[in-house]
Motif scaffolding. Structure first.
Motif, PDB file in Angstrom:
ATOM      1  N   SER A  70       0.871  -1.172   0.000  1.00 38.48           N
ATOM      2  CA  SER A  70       0.000   0.000   0.000  1.00 38.48           C
ATOM      3  C   SER A  70       0.907   1.219   0.000  1.00 38.48           C
ATOM      4  CB  SER A  70      -0.909  -0.008   1.227  1.00 38.48           C
ATOM      5  OG  SER A  70      -1.685   1.166   1.261  1.00 38.48           O
ATOM      6  N   ILE A  71       0.960   1.937  -1.101  1.00 38.60           N
ATOM      7  CA  ILE A  71       1.944   3.000  -1.295  1.00 38.60           C
ATOM      8  C   ILE A  71       1.263   4.349  -1.093  1.00 38.60           C
ATOM      9  CG2 ILE A  71       3.566   4.045  -2.936  1.00 38.60           C
ATOM     10  CD1 ILE A  71       3.818   1.255  -4.229  1.00 38.60           C
ATOM     11  N   GLY A  72       1.727   5.093  -0.091  1.00 43.49           N
ATOM     12  CA  GLY A  72       1.119   6.370   0.233  1.00 43.49           C
ATOM     13  C   GLY A  72       1.488   7.481  -0.723  1.00 43.49           C
ATOM     14  N   ALA A  73       2.674   7.410  -1.312  1.00 42.12           N
ATOM     15  CA  ALA A  73       3.107   8.450  -2.248  1.00 42.12           C
ATOM     16  C   ALA A  73       4.188   7.895  -3.155  1.00 42.12           C
ATOM     17  CB  ALA A  73       3.619   9.679  -1.501  1.00 42.12           C
ATOM     18  N   TRP A  74       4.237   8.438  -4.367  1.00 40.95           N
ATOM     19  CA  TRP A  74       5.243   8.083  -5.359  1.00 40.95           C
ATOM     20  C   TRP A  74       6.082   9.311  -5.673  1.00 40.95           C
ATOM     21  CZ3 TRP A  74       5.260   3.190  -7.989  1.00 40.95           C
ATOM     22  CH2 TRP A  74       4.176   2.360  -7.694  1.00 40.95           C
ATOM     23  N   LYS A  75       7.345   9.077  -5.944  1.00 40.26           N
ATOM     24  CA  LYS A  75       8.230  10.159  -6.388  1.00 40.26           C
ATOM     25  C   LYS A  75       8.939   9.721  -7.665  1.00 40.26           C
ATOM     26  CE  LYS A  75      12.680  12.129  -5.992  1.00 40.26           C
ATOM     27  NZ  LYS A  75      14.007  12.170  -5.366  1.00 40.26           N
ATOM     28  N   THR A  76       8.969  10.597  -8.673  1.00 41.76           N
ATOM     29  CA  THR A  76       9.794  10.319  -9.837  1.00 41.76           C
ATOM     30  C   THR A  76      10.983  11.256  -9.840  1.00 41.76           C
ATOM     31  OG1 THR A  76       8.653  11.853 -11.344  1.00 41.76           O
ATOM     32  CG2 THR A  76       7.788   9.602 -11.192  1.00 41.76           C
ATOM     33  N   GLY A  77      12.143  10.691 -10.191  1.00 40.98           N
ATOM     34  CA  GLY A  77      13.362  11.458 -10.352  1.00 40.98           C
ATOM     35  C   GLY A  77      13.862  11.320 -11.779  1.00 40.98           C
ATOM     36  N   MET A  78      15.038  10.753 -11.936  1.00 37.84           N
ATOM     37  CA  MET A  78      15.595  10.559 -13.271  1.00 37.84           C
ATOM     38  C   MET A  78      14.799   9.489 -14.026  1.00 37.84           C
ATOM     39  SD  MET A  78      19.360   9.113 -14.329  1.00 37.84           S
ATOM     40  CE  MET A  78      19.710   8.694 -16.035  1.00 37.84           C
ATOM     41  N   LEU A  79      14.151   9.888 -15.114  1.00 35.67           N
ATOM     42  CA  LEU A  79      13.418   8.936 -15.956  1.00 35.67           C
ATOM     43  C   LEU A  79      14.165   8.658 -17.259  1.00 35.67           C
ATOM     44  CD1 LEU A  79       9.763  10.169 -15.379  1.00 35.67           C
ATOM     45  CD2 LEU A  79      11.027   8.368 -14.189  1.00 35.67           C
ATOM     46  N   GLY A  80      14.975   9.571 -17.707  1.00 36.44           N
ATOM     47  CA  GLY A  80      15.948   9.289 -18.755  1.00 36.44           C
ATOM     48  C   GLY A  80      15.499   9.504 -20.181  1.00 36.44           C
ATOM     49  N   ASN A  81      14.413   8.850 -20.565  1.00 38.35           N
ATOM     50  CA  ASN A  81      13.995   8.935 -21.965  1.00 38.35           C
ATOM     51  C   ASN A  81      12.477   8.853 -22.075  1.00 38.35           C
ATOM     52  OD1 ASN A  81      13.325   6.142 -21.824  1.00 38.35           O
ATOM     53  ND2 ASN A  81      15.396   5.565 -22.441  1.00 38.35           N
ATOM     54  N   ALA A  82      11.983   9.109 -23.275  1.00 36.49           N
ATOM     55  CA  ALA A  82      10.540   9.163 -23.490  1.00 36.49           C
ATOM     56  C   ALA A  82       9.880   7.807 -23.241  1.00 36.49           C
ATOM     57  CB  ALA A  82      10.243   9.660 -24.905  1.00 36.49           C
ATOM     58  N   ALA A  83      10.550   6.732 -23.609  1.00 38.98           N
ATOM     59  CA  ALA A  83       9.955   5.402 -23.423  1.00 38.98           C
ATOM     60  C   ALA A  83       9.702   5.121 -21.952  1.00 38.98           C
ATOM     61  CB  ALA A  83      10.864   4.335 -24.028  1.00 38.98           C
ATOM     62  N   ASN A  84      10.626   5.526 -21.086  1.00 44.13           N
ATOM     63  CA  ASN A  84      10.440   5.273 -19.665  1.00 44.13           C
ATOM     64  C   ASN A  84       9.431   6.240 -19.040  1.00 44.13           C
ATOM     65  OD1 ASN A  84      12.019   3.020 -19.527  1.00 44.13           O
ATOM     66  ND2 ASN A  84      13.841   4.063 -18.749  1.00 44.13           N
TER      67      ASN A  84
END
Length: 261
Positions: A70-84
């Motif tokens: 059960s995930i209370g929050a998500w964080k995105t950082g380095m995603l790198g490219n459009a596919a990801n």
């Protein structure tokens, strides 16, 4: 158990990325989950290599942790490219606050997000964000304007807010001057917080700040309250930054004590 998940790249130097996020979550009493998007060979001074994971690996990690926790929050950082970026957007479940740290360029100047991925980030992820946390160069890209003053930080924040996020925190560490000012913009106005500027450069401060904000939202703090708490946390982390070879220090998320929200 309160859990938060970082979707980001691995920093072999341990000062930023997945490693910094996990240290921050732990310091704040949050169980940290990870989705690794890239492996980097880096230290505080340079990035020597970057290897992107395929989007199917990113998608599988996201689906697996979402099914098991059960995930209370998500964080995105380095995603790198459009596919990801697209893989994350397709796999991100409903529920749980989303904090987007739009990592584009490393402290040492190495590009970490392909130029053709910026449009997908703006169209697919930012409209779903509770908070977007760009530094000045990232805010300039997302807002399509130059940012040289605190007033221009506020305008850039409003432009990014128009992309659909609930709030934007423009980090002012790159502005010249005395105090370091961070600015939150939301539908109700803005909040400016200032703190001491230390006479050294730091590595990983953006990652630690956005991870601290993610931890606050995982605990269901209101965004404005979480902004103040995360800012206090990162001020301490920068003050207690660990020294080392070279001119750049590494922020210390734990400080001298374990922080509890």
């Amino acid at each position: 158990m309160i859990a938060a998940c970082s979707v980001a790249g691995s920093d072999s130097g341990g000062g930023a990325g997945i490693q910094a996020d996990l240290k921050t979550f732990t310091a704040l009493g949050i169980y940290g989950l990870t989705v690794i998007t890239a492996v980097t060979a880096q230290n505080t001074r340079e990035v020597r290599g970057t290897w992107m994971l395929p989007p199917e690996a990113v998608r599988a990690q996201m689906e697996t942790v979402a099914d098991g926790f059960s995930i209370g929050a998500w964080k995105t950082g380095m995603l790198g490219n459009a596919a990801n970026v697209r893989a994350v957007a397709e796999s991100l479940p409903e529920g749980g606050a989303l904090v987007i740290d739009p990592v584009m360029i490393s402290t040492s100047g190495h590009r970490l997000l392909a130029e053709d991925a910026v449009a997908d980030l703006m169209e697919l992820l930012i409209p779903r964000a509770a908070v977007v946390t760009p530094n000045i160069p990232e805010a300039e890209v997302l807002s399509r304007m130059r940012v040289m003053t605190v007033e221009e930080m506020a305008e850039a924040g409003r432009r990014i807010l128009d992309l659909g996020a609930r709030a934007v925190v423009v980090k002012g560490g790159h502005l010249p001057g005395g105090a370091a000012i961070d600015l939150l913009v939301d539908r109700d106005g803005e909040i400016r917080l200032s703190g001491e500027r230390y006479p050294y450069s730091v590595h990983g401060s953006g990652c630690c700040f956005s991870a601290a904000l993610t931890a606050c939202l995982a605990r269901r703090m209101p965004i404005r309250e979480g902004f103040r708490a995360a800012r206090g946390f990162i001020d301490t982390a920068i003050r207690d930054a660990a020294g080392g070879p070279g001119p750049i220090r590494i922020v210390n998320p734990g400080g001298t004590i374990i922080h509890r929200l």
